[in-house]
Design an enzyme around this catalytic site. Sequence first.
Site, PDB file in Angstrom:
ATOM      1  N   ASP A  57      36.377  45.191  37.500  1.00  0.00           N
ATOM      2  CA  ASP A  57      36.331  44.150  37.098  1.00  0.00           C
ATOM      3  C   ASP A  57      35.725  42.992  37.720  1.00  0.00           C
ATOM      4  OD1 ASP A  57      38.471  44.681  38.923  1.00  0.00           O
ATOM      5  OD2 ASP A  57      39.404  42.797  38.209  1.00  0.00           O
ATOM      6  N   GLU A  70      41.597  45.539  39.027  1.00  0.00           N
ATOM      7  CA  GLU A  70      42.062  45.040  40.371  1.00  0.00           C
ATOM      8  C   GLU A  70      42.386  43.647  40.765  1.00  0.00           C
ATOM      9  OE1 GLU A  70      42.315  44.086  44.499  1.00  0.00           O
ATOM     10  OE2 GLU A  70      40.553  43.600  43.354  1.00  0.00           O
TER      11      GLU A  70
END
Length: 395
Positions: A80, A138
Amino acid sequence: MKKRIHALAKKNLEKVRAIRRELHQYPELGFQEFKTAQVIKRELDSLGIPYKSEVAKTGVVALIEGKNPGKTVLLRADMDALPINEETECEYKSLIPGAMHACGHDGHVAGLLGAAMILNEIKDELSGNVKLVFQPAEEGPGGAKPMVDEGILENPKVDAAYACHIWPNYPAGKILFKDGNLMAHPTGFDIEICGVGGHGSTPEKTVDPVIIGCQAVINFQNIVSRNISTMKPAVLSCCSIKAGEAGNVIPDKLTIKGTIRTFDENLTTEILERMDSILNGLCSAYGATYNFVIERMYPTLKNDSSIFNLTKTSLADVVGEENVLLMSEPLMGSEDFSYISNEVPSNFFFIGTKEDQEEIETLLHHPRLKWDDKHLEVSSKALAQVAYDYLESFK
């Protein structure tokens, strides 16, 4: 095998860099990494590596099966981006307004795909399996736990796990890590103090939340300095205080947002209890009320001692023993790889990318973060080497 891994990492570097740059142009926030997952699946398909997609919504889990039986080692990369507008002028700058790979996760995905290229090439030499985990979110709310909950540590059962992070404020060519505690357990808090607003000329008719909030922040700082042992690392930071708009109006509400970082969840609980006691005392004394919302996040990330020396030797084969630096202190940042390291023996390490001429502004989460993706050669071969050596040591 070390020489072969090095040669394959060098051979594949330009391909890996191209993948990183493609991902950098199309950053996606947590649990929205649909295009990123498509790129990963495209590359796995080209290698003939089987995978399962849509794990924890956007995650991808692939498996390289060695020719010979053995244990299973997991390699993980987070996917991400961050909600940041990129301010660099590189030719592969983000094309998505309000999103940027400012934490290097584009490089983590590309580096793991680079390791996959190496390990897939030498799979006939492997004794066991390598599970490749491409993890969403994350940065928050965290994709590792839902992936674990969906069974990524089973079928086949994972015996050990590794992950790495590019680190732009560490020198290029160095790999850093340590045994034991590596990154902290974070807790976010959101406090709302509710008083009675009124005109600034008649404060006696109000219950001023600004006065209460200011005293609360000051008293919070005394918790770590006066109530917690100096032998126990802890951080309590109030990072946002908001109240009112006008210069002559006492507001009726004040909010405080902040973070707590420790390596001991019981210690965090103690800090939160003391904060609540302070808020209760102040609000009772002044006639206000409060709401105290707490978000306990990732566990402490710990490197497992049982595989530490093996990892250290493997990394020395990648960059040379003199370039493997053992950290003297852990970091107060956090990492949800800890959900995996809580379940299986794991090691996490950092890949330095800072060139001598670079300034400190290139730190992670900065809108002008730039790092040379030539360093993906190190991350690719490091992940491949630790996986190969782990399987070899238990065959």
